[in-house]
Design an enzyme around this catalytic site. Structure first.
Site, mmCIF file in Angstrom:
data_model
loop_
_atom_site.group_PDB
_atom_site.id
_atom_site.type_symbol
_atom_site.label_atom_id
_atom_site.label_comp_id
_atom_site.label_asym_id
_atom_site.label_seq_id
_atom_site.Cartn_x
_atom_site.Cartn_y
_atom_site.Cartn_z
ATOM 1 N NE ARG A 1 3.107 9.669 12.301
ATOM 2 C CZ ARG A 1 3.410 8.382 12.209
ATOM 3 N NH1 ARG A 1 3.791 7.894 11.062
ATOM 4 N NH2 ARG A 1 3.339 7.612 13.259
ATOM 5 C CB SER B 1 6.537 6.329 10.559
ATOM 6 O OG SER B 1 7.856 6.067 10.178
ATOM 7 C CG ASP C 1 -0.223 -0.139 2.539
ATOM 8 O OD1 ASP C 1 1.021 -0.167 2.546
ATOM 9 O OD2 ASP C 1 -0.902 -0.248 3.582
ATOM 10 C CG HIS C 2 3.601 2.432 2.890
ATOM 11 N ND1 HIS C 2 2.567 1.749 3.471
ATOM 12 C CD2 HIS C 2 4.067 3.280 3.844
ATOM 13 C CE1 HIS C 2 2.412 2.166 4.720
ATOM 14 N NE2 HIS C 2 3.309 3.095 4.969
ATOM 15 N NE ARG D 1 9.645 6.304 7.849
ATOM 16 C CZ ARG D 1 9.225 7.465 7.363
ATOM 17 N NH1 ARG D 1 10.081 8.407 7.088
ATOM 18 N NH2 ARG D 1 7.955 7.676 7.125
HETATM 19 FE FE1 F3S Z 1 -0.192 4.628 4.997
HETATM 20 FE FE2 F3S Z 1 -0.194 7.068 5.943
HETATM 21 FE FE3 F3S Z 1 -1.420 5.167 7.204
HETATM 22 S S1 F3S Z 1 1.524 6.019 5.058
HETATM 23 S S2 F3S Z 1 -0.410 3.275 6.710
HETATM 24 S S3 F3S Z 1 -1.937 5.936 5.206
HETATM 25 S S4 F3S Z 1 -0.135 6.754 8.116
#
Ligand code: F3S
Length: 642
Positions: free
Chosen positions: A379, A533, A64-65, A535
């Protein structure tokens, strides 16, 4: 004395420890999730452990990213992830099927189960009564291998919701109010457990908006009880059989209580550049807006987008605004297409994006220079949008839709009567884009394109470390500052040498070169170092560049765990004022590490350049000490299995 809901779930999953606040505990992990930006590393790490199939009840690999395919890198990663999922016993949610948290809520979440996800917004599933925690990919890899998850037993805050939301006030405004009160540090070491009579008026997607953005308070997770509202959602998803009723005992005890009267809330907005910089919409402005983004794992559900469609129906987006909408899942998009709401959005001038993170992770749709973007995401750190000088405001879908129509930040109450949208009796269920694992894993070959590089692993921690202060940063440094996202960097997530060119470049463009020339060193940070995040690249890539320790006033939880997992020593100043005595390029030396860490003693940090000594502490659990000494969790786990 009764148990609260958090304690009940932890108790039923406890592997070691007692549920005393501040003590290390280990819990069994029922489900895991990964997304592609963290998943490539997680599966390389899982593979390096030499375990053939996952041992969890359920593991899902989402894409999804990194769905933009402007080069071969992301497409290569997707093939790698698809083949590892098939081989290792993991369900694979294909690109286009939706954002991990939205899809997990719809198709996989089960009340009372534990979920570990390599994404900081994994707590979204707390809206369904799961204990869902965001961690680094390596922790997920260990959990997939059957290892328990270790954490410090958090305190539990009972957030009691009273009354009912007024017209145009939303779940987003509830969590913005929580952020206003707690700030981005107020939830650290805590779990937010929601209760009170007001919760029965909140649907599961609304609850999920609240638990999703609880991550921004720094909380370990957030959770709602599983009740008739939960049951109705699961029934509509065709999954009622997984429902169980779950709630706190009547005499449950909490560490803190936070009362919120829902009826007093009004539309709120988080102003640049922090999610806790919250003000009433009516107090901000007049503010001309260039872009409106509706989507992300916070606000992209069917209910959210149906309300947006109702607001936009028959109207036109303001000529100065670019409105982009990313539906949270293929289920949501299909339903909007079937009932005509998609036509209302398109006809009003919305630009429809694929069901993915998209602009939330800086993958496309950067705002114009110096622009103002109103977003429903979670964010608004500086630069995360892809435009360094853009200003991002976080608001509800209703506020965002009203703003798209007027071209200025708009309190949706100006629109009159709000649309009424109910949860459907039945969601459109079609799981064909979720591929089950292979029956014969031996027949599956893992596909490795040139973007899949070998995994760097640290060596054991030496007895002494000496290194230059490579950078000195201030408070609330985010993992985005340390390891930026965006369309240029994200595709390199499985290519650490290439990624290392970008470490800290948002703060100091010369950092990678200096770190390389110095052969590594030490980072000095302020309060809440590493917020944001999950990461793990923000720890992994500095480790690759030779960073041995981070000396900070305080750390964000996930990032501190990630540092430990990659063999970087997280140290805090005993005297925070000593932060002011250190400068970039000072050479620091720490001796006698092994014994001091094992005994939990204070460490003496010699400033060789300036000739003085300061004190620091590591505050590691016995297990974390062994992980650090081994050079990280992967070495530690391999050794434990040997
Ligand atoms: Fe994707 Fe943004 Fe959520 S990067 S997982 S929609 S915080």
């Amino acid at each position: 004395m009764g148990y609260n809901l958090t304690q009940k779930i932890i108790r039923s999953h406890l592997v070691s420890g007692t549920m005393q606040r501040g003590q290390e505990i280990a819990i069994r992990v029922d489900q895991t999730l990964t997304q592609d930006a963290t998943g490539t590393m997680a599966y390389l790490q899982f593979e390096a452990m030499g375990i053939p199939r996952v041992k969890t009840e359920l593991s899902v690999s989402y894409v999804d990213h990194n769905t933009l395919q402007t080069g071969f890198e992301n497409a290569d990663d997707h093939r790698f992830l698809q083949s590892t999922a098939a081989k290792f016993g993991v369900y694979f949610s294909r690109a286009g099927n939706g954002i991990c948290h939205q899809v997990h809520l719809e198709r996989f979440g089960i009340p009372g189960k534990t979920l570990l996800g390599s994404d900081s917004h994994t707590p979204t599933a707390g809206g369904l009564g799961m204990l869902a925690i965001g961690v680094g990919g390596l922790d997920v890899a260990v959990a997939m291998g059957g290892g328990p998850f270790h954490l410090i037993m958090p305190g539990v805050i009972n957030v009691r919701l009273h009354g009912r939301l007024a017209p145009w006030a939303t779940a987003k405004d509830v969590i913005l109010e929580v952020l206003r009160r707690l700030t981005v540090k107020g939830g650290v070491g805590k779990i937010l457990e929601y209760g009170g009579e007001g919760i029965k008026y909140l649907t599961v997607p609304e609850r999920a908006t609240i638990t999703n953005m609880g991550a921004e308070t720094g909380a370990t997770t957030s959770i709602f009880p599983s009740d008739e509202v939960t049951r109705a959602f699961l029934r509509a998803q065709g999954r009622e059989e997984v429902w169980v009723e779950l709630g706190p005992d009547p005499d449950a005890v909490y560490d803190e209580v936070l009362d919120i009267d829902l009826s007093t809330l009004e539309p709120l907005v988080a102003c640049p550049h922090s999610p806790d910089n919250v003000k009433p919409v009516r107090e901000v402005g007049p503010l001309a807006v260039d872009q409106v983004v509706i989507g992300s794992c916070t606000n992209s559900s069917y209910l959210d987008l149906m309300k947006v469609a109702a607001i936009l129906k028959g109207k036109t987006v303001h000529p100065n605004v670019s409105l982009v909408i990313a539906p949270g899942s293929r289920q949501v998009l299909t339903m909007l297409a079937q009932n005509g709401a998609l036509a209302d959005l398109v006809s009003a001038g919305a630009r429809i994006l694929e069901c993915a993170c998209g602009p939330c992770i800086g993958m496309g749709q950067a705002p114009p220079s110096g622009g103002v973007s109103v977003r429903t995401i979670n964010r608004n750190f500086k630069g995360r949008s892809g435009t360094a000088d853009a200003r991002v405001y976080l608001a509800s879908p209703e506020t965002a839709a009203a703003t798209a129509l007027t071209g200025r930040l708009t309190d949706p109450r100006e629109l009159g009567t709000p649309p009424v949208v109910a949860l459907p009796e039945k969601f459109h269920v079609d799981d064909r884009m979720i591929l089950p694992p292979a029956d014969n894993p031996d027949d599956v070959e893992i596909v490795r394109g040139p973007n899949i590089k070998p995994l760097p692993v640290a060596g054991p921690l030496p007895e002494s470390i000496e290194g230059r202060v490579l950078i000195k940063v201030g408070d609330n440094i985010t993992t985005d500052h340390i390891m930026p996202a965006g369309a240029r960097v994200l595709p390199l997530r499985s290519n650490i040498p290439a990624m290392s060119e970008y470490v800290f470049t948002a703060v100091d463009p010369s950092f990678p070169r200096r770190a390389r020339e110095a052969g590594g060193g030490i980072i000095v940070g302020g309060e809440n170092y590493g917020q944001g995040s999950s990461r793990e690249h923000a720890a992994l890539v500095p480790m690759y560049l030779g960073v041995k320790a981070v000396l900070a006033k305080s750390f964000a939880r996930i990032h501190r765990d990630n540092l430990i997992n990659f063999g970087i020593l997280p140290l805090t100043f005993i005297e925070p004022a000593d932060y002011d005595r250190l400068e970039r390029d000072d050479v620091l030396q720490i001796d006698g590490l092994h014994r001091a860490l094992r005994e939990g003693a204070e460490l003496e940090v010699k400033n060789v350049t300036r000739g003085f000594t300061i004190k620091a502490r590591a505050q590691l659990t016995p297990r974390q000490v062994e992980i650090i000494l081994a050079g990280g969790l992967l070495n530690y786990t391999r050794r434990a299995r040997a």
